[in-house]
Write an enzyme that holds these catalytic residues in place. Structure first.
Site, PDB file in Angstrom:
ATOM      1  N   ASP A   1      -2.312   1.631  -4.904  1.00 53.62           N
ATOM      2  CA  ASP A   1      -3.598   1.929  -4.262  1.00 53.62           C
ATOM      3  C   ASP A   1      -4.658   0.927  -4.705  1.00 53.62           C
ATOM      4  O   ASP A   1      -4.484   0.189  -5.671  1.00 53.62           O
ATOM      5  CB  ASP A   1      -4.037   3.360  -4.546  1.00 53.62           C
ATOM      6  CG  ASP A   1      -4.106   3.652  -6.032  1.00 53.62           C
ATOM      7  OD1 ASP A   1      -3.664   4.734  -6.439  1.00 53.62           O
ATOM      8  OD2 ASP A   1      -4.582   2.770  -6.794  1.00 53.62           O
TER       9      ASP A   1
ATOM     10  N   HIS B   1       0.792  -1.225   0.000  1.00 54.69           N
ATOM     11  CA  HIS B   1       0.000   0.000   0.000  1.00 54.69           C
ATOM     12  C   HIS B   1       0.826   1.277   0.000  1.00 54.69           C
ATOM     13  O   HIS B   1       0.292   2.371  -0.116  1.00 54.69           O
ATOM     14  CB  HIS B   1      -0.968   0.022   1.188  1.00 54.69           C
ATOM     15  CG  HIS B   1      -2.320   0.583   0.850  1.00 54.69           C
ATOM     16  ND1 HIS B   1      -2.501   1.513  -0.148  1.00 54.69           N
ATOM     17  CD2 HIS B   1      -3.529   0.348   1.392  1.00 54.69           C
ATOM     18  CE1 HIS B   1      -3.784   1.824  -0.215  1.00 54.69           C
ATOM     19  NE2 HIS B   1      -4.428   1.137   0.709  1.00 54.69           N
TER      20      HIS B   1
END
Lengths: 476, 373
Positions: A450, A446
């Protein structure tokens, strides 16, 4: 009556106790100035020198090749003590006595002499076990039908631990049937004897709890009172569990895994899962399998999954990237070296197929075959195991649907594929049809990826697989 | 009760042997000849273990005949790295087994026959057994010049070894087994039984290399079956029993209870490699990296097949010292095995700086380390 006298700072000498008078004195020798440890102050032991017995063929010396025991270990009669070698003959020397090893007279690779002392054993005199003079000379037990009866007149063979167990449970050793070597009574025999007595099930392993109780009682399985699995009520005899914990150091391969997974922990993972309808792909593969077979290659689903992933990575190259240690730079890798997780005897290894972006499905299949056979033979090379940029794990071959895979550094994404199940689904006309459904679970880093990117990649991958003909449009 | 039924089976075994004949004594006669239906070296070695542990040989001796598909068999206390080319073995998919008897390394294939003579420990007599074999060979082909040496080898024409011997003595029983070269692949034999590993120091039993020859080369009409038959005939005569060979299946758990466990144990890494006596490896190798030559010195102590101590001497700063020590730390305690080292080395790469230069140097070093195993 036992008396101890501390001689010098490090040696303790034993004094002959009353019990010892039973033994043939000529077989006993006292060792002076032995370094000995005492674990209990009460029992008195007799040190006996166990001599190396005749090997045969006039051999007088042998080399000690391996010790099975060390000083301080307890041994039972017939336990292996060491392995000696003489002129291409390997001989297992077994103990004549029950007791504790007090001294080894030779080191490894030293020459030992027939007729000379091999080890010193402290016999626990209180148990009243009379050592035999020369095991080699005793006639072997007659293996006739009435061996069982012979046990009653013969000394029962059992280790001190087994004897204690029998004593604690008020069992006469002569009534227990031994299943060990030379009719020796083992712990299992005591446990079986106990089980027969009480009709209760003694759980030797955790698995036993899942098995419903054998003596079918009047409880009906559907009885609302007994919801959980019923464990038999223990009877008056104590339930004996003879398992022991086992601690081993983590070495080699597992140590490396620990390092990798600990590094993976630093990556903030997020997950994304979806369901893929593989009905068309299943059909396609059925058609192509024989063609591949003719070319000598086994075609599974993986080559399709891998190629589709590569096509997806062309559109979303961030998933084929690597973040440096300081998180300052991201490197977009040019090659799609797609790793395939493999389960081997040692554990998890991840060889990769190089440059999938320029390979055909057939080439991928053939490379997979090569990696799989090397993997099962334990002969994968460093080149096959390094340089991966993206990984797929087909855990579905073993089982499972959804998973939460762990990203393998220095990569940034990984996909776990569940098993293909036949499930009912609705088609465009609202009719129910048989669909071949597989679940995919993605994990991504992350810090640079995304959710939207992952979702779009997954959708693209999914569309290629649900409609394989569309792959043709984008194949390079 | 396992032991009782086991013994019943032994009696059964002897009953199968007994073809009903007038005036034949029951179990009191001298011998039993059995032959394995399997060519799996582990299964066959397990049969030897089983007989050693479970049969009463007081009134009856046993001759066991067996052949194996390609395999290298090392003695109980030998060092595989010292004895033969492990790399070539793996490439050719030849099996490796460690037997429980002493002695040296041999290569087995279907052109080699194995004979095991089981007796009580008191009646253990290797010379007699080998003389029996020689007598059988001479009965089959009187012109063969074969004789037994005092090293318990059988020589053909006074120079070529056609049989090697080893023995195992247990508490009450013993066995003596030997090979006999009929038509084995001498080319594979000589290429595999040559160790390329340097710098090994060990107290393991070394093999004594010898020139070998196949009996087939001396007399092309000879086959393994003929040899087995001739030896069985001689054994039957000497033990005053029927010339009848009982076939046994080494996977038959009802006939040989516990045999599958024994077979499995013989295949474990702990037995095959882990039983190697402690040894040390002290060697150097050169690496060529982008126009520069590098000397690397490696010292390792291996115990129970695992690296106890490891020391790698590299030119300074060629690899970051932290990485080097990481390699050494990981190698310590791991198996002295190329596969283990490969997975270890490649896994460690994941957690070091992603630098192509570094990776290629690392790979080069690890490849060379793996060559030592």
């Amino acid at each position: 009556v036992c008396i101890h006298r501390v001689r010098s700072c490090s040696s303790i000498r034993f004094i002959k106790s009353k019990y010892v008078c039973v033994f043939d004195k000529s077989a006993l020798k006292f060792s002076h100035q032995q370094r000995l440890f005492r674990t209990s102050a009460v029992s008195c032991g007799q040190i006996v020198q166990f001599k190396l017995s005749d090997i045969g063929e006039g051999i007088t010396e042998v080399t000690v090749k391996e010790w099975y025991i060390k000083e301080g270990d307890s041994v039972s009669q017939f336990d292996s003590i060491c392995e000696v070698q003489s002129d291409k003959a390997s001989v297992t020397i077994t103990s004549r006595y029950d007791g504790i090893i007090r001294k080894l007279h030779y080191n490894l690779d030293e020459i030992a002499y027939v007729g000379k002392p091999l080890v010193d054993i402290e016999i626990d005199a209180s148990k009243g076990v009379a050592p035999e003079e020369d095991v080699v000379e005793t006639p072997p037990m007659s293996h006739e039908e009435h061996t069982h009866q012979e046990i009653k007149g013969h000394k029962t063979l059992a280790t001190p631990a087994v004897r204690r167990l029998a004593m604690e449970n008020n069992i006469k050793l002569s009534e227990v049937v031994g299943t060990g070597k030379d009719n020796r009574i083992l712990k299992e025999d005591i446990l079986n004897y106990l089980a027969k007595q009480t009709g209760a099930i003694l759980p030797p392993s955790p698995k036993a709890e899942i098995i419903p109780p054998l003596p079918k009682s009047d409880t009906v399985p559907a009885a609302p009172k007994d919801k959980a699995r019923k464990i038999p009520v223990p009877v008056s005899r104590p339930i004996v569990f003879s398992g022991k914990d086992k601690t081993e150091p983590i070495t080699g391969f597992h140590k490396a895994m620990v390092k990798t997974m600990s590094a993976a922990l630093k990556i903030p993972h997020f997950g994304y899962c979806d369901e893929i309808d593989l009905t068309q792909l299943v059909q396609l593969r059925e058609e192509l399998k024989p063609l591949a077979q003719i070319r000598g290659i086994k075609l599974s689903f993986m080559p399709f999954f891998i190629k589709a992933a590569s096509l997806g990575l062309l559109q979303y190259p961030i998933l084929n990237a690597s973040l440096d240690e300081s998180c300052q730079n991201v490197t977009y890798k040019a090659s799609h070296n797609i790793g395939v997780a493999m389960d081997t005897e040692q554990g998890l290894i991840v060889p990769n197929v190089k440059n999938v972006q320029v390979c055909s499905v057939f080439e991928i299949a053939s490379e997979l075959n090569r990696l799989q056979s090397l993997g099962s033979a334990g002969q994968l090379g460093t080149n096959d195991l390094t340089g991966g940029t993206f990984t797929l794990s087909n855990i579905g071959t073993i089982g499972g649907t959804y998973a939460k895979p762990v990203i393998l550094p220095p990569e940034v994404a990984i996909g776990a594929l569940g098993k293909i199940q036949v499930l009912p689904r609705f088609n465009g006309k609202g009719e129910v049809f048989k669909a071949q459904i597989m679940n995919v679970s993605w994990s991504a880093d992350h810090r640079i990826i995304d959710g939207a990117t992952m979702a779009r990649f997954s959708n693209l991958w999914k569309s290629y697989l649900e409609n394989p003909a569309s792959m043709l449009l984008d194949l390079k | 009760m396992v032991l009782q039924s086991l013994l019943k089976n032994c009696l059964q075994l002897s009953c199968i042997l007994r073809t009903p004949k007038a005036g034949f004594r029951s179990t009191m006669s001298g011998g039993l000849i059995i032959q394995s239906t399997s060519n799996d070296v582990y299964q066959n070695l397990a049969v030897e273990d089983w007989i050693l542990d479970h049969m009463n040989l007081e009134n009856r001796q046993v001759l066991f005949l067996w052949r194996n598909s390609p395999a290298v068999v090392i003695g109980r206390h030998q060092n595989p790295w010292q004895e033969f080319n492990l790399r070539l073995l793996r490439q050719k998919n030849i099996k490796l087994a460690r037997r429980r008897s002493g002695g040296g390394t041999v290569y087995h294939d279907l052109g080699n026959i194995n004979l095991t003579f089981f007796t009580t420990r008191k009646k253990y007599e290797r010379m007699e057994n080998l003389k029996l074999v020689v007598k059988a060979l001479k009965a089959l082909r009187p012109q063969l010049d074969v004789h037994v040496t005092d090293r318990y080898d059988i020589l053909l024409d006074r120079q070529y070894k056609i049989s090697g011997t080893a023995a195992k003595l247990g508490r009450t029983t013993a066995y003596h087994h030997c090979t006999l070269l009929c038509n084995a692949d001498k080319f594979v034999l000589s290429s595999v039984l040559k160790s390329p590993y340097k710098g090994l120091k060990s107290n393991a039993t070394p093999s004594v290399p010898a020139s070998v020859k196949n009996l087939f080369e001396e007399d092309p009409s000879l086959t393994c079956e003929m040899l087995l038959d001739a030896i069985a005939e001689e054994y039957a005569t000497q033990h005053q029993i029927d010339h009848h060979i009982t076939l046994i299946n080494p996977a038959d758990e009802t006939l040989l209870p516990g045999i599958n466990n024994k077979t499995k144990e013989l295949q474990t890494w702990e037995w095959v490699y882990g039983k190697t006596p402690k040894f040390s490896v002290s060697t150097c190798f050169n690496m060529v990296y982008k126009d520069s030559f590098l000397d690397v010195k490696v010292d390792m102590d291996v115990k129970h097949g695992r690296i106890e101590v490891c020391n790698i001497d590299l030119p300074e700063q060629w690899l970051p010292p932290a990485l080097c020590s990481e390699l050494v730390k990981s190698l310590t305690g791991s198996k002295f095995c190329p596969n283990e080292t490969t997975t270890l080395a490649t896994t460690l790469l994941r957690v070091c700086p992603q630098d192509n230069e570094l990776h290629s140097r690392w790979n080069l070093l690890c490849e060379n380390m793996i060559m030592l195993m």
